[in-house]
Design an enzyme around this catalytic site. Structure first.
Site, PDB file in Angstrom:
ATOM      1  CG  HIS A 196      -2.196   0.709   1.000  1.00 53.25           C
ATOM      2  ND1 HIS A 196      -2.491   1.612  -0.105  1.00 53.25           N
ATOM      3  CD2 HIS A 196      -3.593   0.466   1.395  1.00 53.25           C
ATOM      4  CE1 HIS A 196      -3.716   2.170  -0.095  1.00 53.25           C
ATOM      5  NE2 HIS A 196      -4.363   1.115   0.897  1.00 53.25           N
ATOM      6  CB  THR A 251      -6.662   8.531   0.698  1.00 57.22           C
ATOM      7  OG1 THR A 251      -5.901   8.582   1.800  1.00 57.22           O
ATOM      8  CG2 THR A 251      -6.315   7.530  -0.019  1.00 57.22           C
ATOM      9  CB  SER A 261     -10.553   5.206   2.106  1.00 53.93           C
ATOM     10  OG  SER A 261      -9.514   5.684   1.258  1.00 53.93           O
ATOM     11  CE1 TYR A 289      -8.264   6.929   7.181  1.00 53.12           C
ATOM     12  CE2 TYR A 289      -9.560   5.485   5.752  1.00 53.12           C
ATOM     13  CZ  TYR A 289      -8.472   6.426   5.714  1.00 53.12           C
ATOM     14  OH  TYR A 289      -7.636   6.674   4.954  1.00 53.12           O
TER      15      TYR A 289
END
Length: 675
Positions: free
Chosen positions: A386, A513, A502, A500
């Site tokens: 990532h 992001t 994204s 959260y």
């Protein structure tokens, strides 16, 4: 995520009137842009876009630093959901003091830094560093997966055929990208009106420095080019462990790919000396050769090292280099991508998630930018590292490869495997290991088994209603999914927690992001109305609460995609303060700040017709990792957790009840309410 947000971007186009002047001139003169590619067979290219891939990159708008006052207001608004009134008042005082004193200084310094780095965004470097400096294992903590739907043609559902066709499609994508003829990423609000040849022909006539503005002008603010800077690390790229902070390695000149099977590493060239794709039959022959290699797993599989603590892995890598394994490691690091051929089939969604999210650790090299994983019955997924990029680039690759490999197969059930001398073309990599490294592999395996053994997971397939039903009620489908998550957690735990979601900021140069804080005072109110006293509220009042949630969610989505959230701004300010040893600011020492950033509900939507399931692990020990999709034919959740702090099966049960409750609310509302 971008749909409700990009509509407002045009108001920030300071040079739009200049683009219009150029556009008028171009329409009168009929001038044409010239593009070219190196020689190559047509079959080697996935696309031949008349607009170069990087055409819009230089003209993309920069991600603006939000106003400090707006960030503080939005921060306090989110805190209100999870704090008591007394806690919130204390946090408000600290935040206001920060805004008036330390924050003002840090904001000025951040603007100076941003002005000196106009080639990028203010959040890009600190966000890269956040990933690369983490010493946590990247398995579960960072790497997600996305699983392809099955090939629609049953006769192609073999490991050999699908692997080969996906390799060819991946190489066609790569060639198109590097020849600059892959279609640029453009977000079309009204694709039926703007995603066409007329739009492309107009855009290619506009000078590059006005290209983004020209796209907005011609589409009447309905088409928005996106940042594509991350694509450079999609292929030939690996994360290299280093003590304290990892590094990226990318070698676009390498022509080989990596194949893993049964813990062994194999490499062979898939591009020839001129850069052309090797014949599909030859690639198929090499894959079959590897599949027929039935030697037992190595006694010390090195793949486990990539699942270790990053400092430990860095130390092991230094030992490997000292033992003379540098050239061998380099072949792994520089490979175009990894293909992991597993020997195990999985049919249950929970088993599929385990296999594709972490597997047995032996047949993986988690540091590669991405890996294609393939089971014997041709179930396939992408597992990706990532740090180098976000879902936008990976999902584009994912969708293109699925479409191409299922519509333009280059090997077939009738394809005869030629005699391609795989004995000499395919190299099985071997390593020199001393006693310390052998012991390290065993330790890494034990740590891996303990880590993945701590993870629990479950899924939900739901079809009482779908996206179309929700949209018919004029409510955002994503807001309904987020509300269902809030309701499920509240039903299970009787409290509201940091959440959260994204949201991409790819509409800006080097955007990454932003956090969409989907737990709001409106979702809190709606949750309490439905869960605590649903039978006491009128159907219309309940439905109105859903509509209010939807509107608020839409505004949050718009602001997040435009870079007007508060999380990345505060993150950048805190990072700047830490780098300059400036620590008098109370806001970052406030327990409430820590609480808001202890993400209990980490969520992300995976909406693509090519994705059947996807997922990721929780980001905190007492949280949930929630991947979800709401499509025209289904609603799906894939949820992970770490017991005993959490109970994922109980959470899934609460999700099902919540979805049913929301269905009842939407179904019972009067026509007036839902009109």
């Amino acid at each position: 995520m971008l749909r409700t947000s990009v509509k407002s971007l045009a108001s920030h186009c300071k040079r739009l009137h200049q683009a219009k002047k150029f556009a008028d001139q171009l329409l009168k003169t009929g001038s044409r842009a010239v593009y070219s590619t190196r020689s190559g067979s047509d079959w080697e290219y996935l696309q031949r876009s008349i607009v170069p891939t990087d055409y819009f990159q230089d003209s993309l708008p920069r991600l603006a630093i939000p106003k400090l006052e707006a960030t503080c207001d939005n921060y306090l608004e989110s805190q209100q959901v999870i704090l008591t009134p007394e806690e919130w008042e204390d946090t408000r005082e600290k935040t206001m003091k920060f805004m008036e004193e330390d924050g003002k200084y840090l904001q000025q310094e951040l603007k100076k830094l941003d002005k000196a780095n106009k080639h990028t965004s203010y959040v890009s470097k600190p966000w890269f560093d956040m990933y690369l400096k983490s010493r946590l294992p990247i398995v579960l903590n960072f790497n997600p997966f996305m699983s392809f739907v099955d090939d629609p043609k049953p006769e192609y559902r073999t490991q050999l055929l699908r692997s080969t066709n996906m390799i060819i499609s991946s190489l066609r994508f790569l060639k198109s990208l590097r020849e600059n003829i892959l279609e640029p990423d453009v977000y079309h609000l009204k694709p039926e009106k703007t995603k066409n040849e007329k739009f492309d022909k107009f855009c290619r006539k506009v000078p590059r420095r006005f290209a983004w503005h020209g796209a907005l002008l011609h589409s009447r603010q309905s088409a928005f080019p996106l940042d594509m800077s991350q694509y450079g690390r999609l292929f030939n790229s690996t994360r290299i462990p280093k003590e304290g902070k990892d590094e990226f390695l990318t070698d676009p000149d390498a022509r080989h790919m990596l194949v893993m099977r049964n813990g062994h590493f194999y490499v062979f060239d898939v591009l020839n000396n001129e850069g052309h794709i090797e014949s599909p039959e030859k690639i198929m022959g090499h894959i079959q050769y590897i599949l027929q290699d039935n030697r037992p797993p190595p006694e010390y599989p090195l793949g486990y090292f990539t699942a270790e603590n990053r400092d430990k892995w860095a130390a092991y890598r230094d030992q490997l280099l000292a033992q003379g394994n540098g050239p061998t490691l380099n072949k792994i690091d520089t490979a175009l991508f990894a293909l992991c051929l597993d020997d195990k089939n999985s049919n249950d969604p929970n088993d599929i998630t385990r296999q594709f999210l972490h597997g047995d650790g032996m047949n993986r090299w988690f540091d590669k930018s991405f890996s294609l994983i393939m089971t014997p019955d041709s179930r396939a997924c992408v597992n990706f590292e990532h740090a180098w990029g976000d879902g936008v680039a990976v999902l584009r690759y994912f969708n293109e490869v699925f479409k191409d490999s299922t519509e333009n197969q280059f090997v077939h059930p009738s394809t005869a495997v030629p005699n391609v001398n795989s004995d000499s073309a395919v190299e099985r990599l071997e390593f020199e290991l001393d006693a310390s490294l052998k012991e390290g592999v065993q330790t890494a395996k034990a740590n891996f088994d303990k880590l993945v053994g701590s993870l629990d997971l479950h899924h939900l397939e739901y079809d009482n209603y779908t996206k179309d039903f929700v949209k018919a009620k004029k409510i955002s489908p994503d807001s309904i999914m987020q509300l269902a998550i809030q309701m499920a957690y509240y039903r299970q735990n009787r409290k509201f927690v940091a959440t959260y979601e994204s949201c991409s900021t790819a509409a800006y140069k080097h955007g990454r992001t932003e956090t969409l804080r989907s737990a709001t005072m409106d979702t809190k109110r709606a949750t309490e109305m439905i869960v605590d006293r649903g039978n006491k509220e009128s159907p219309d009042d309940l439905f109105d609460a859903l509509v209010k949630c939807s509107k608020t969610h839409g505004e949050l989505t718009k602001n997040a995609a435009m870079g007007k959230g508060f999380d990345r701004h505060l993150f950048a300010l805190r990072t700047l303060a830490e780098e300059n040893n400036f620590f008098p600011h109370k806001i970052f020492e406030d327990p409430a700040y820590q609480k808001l950033n202890h993400i209990i509900l980490s969520t992300s939507t995976l909406s693509s017709p090519a994705v059947i399931i996807g997922g990721f692990a929780p980001v905190v020990p007492d949280g949930y990792g929630i991947g979800y999709a709401i499509e025209s034919n289904r609603i799906g959740f894939n949820v992970t957790s770490y017991p005993p702090a959490t109970n994922v099966r109980e959470f899934i049960d609460c999700l099902q009840i919540s979805l049913n409750d929301l269905f009842d609310v939407m179904n019972k509302a009067s026509p007036r309410s839902s009109s």
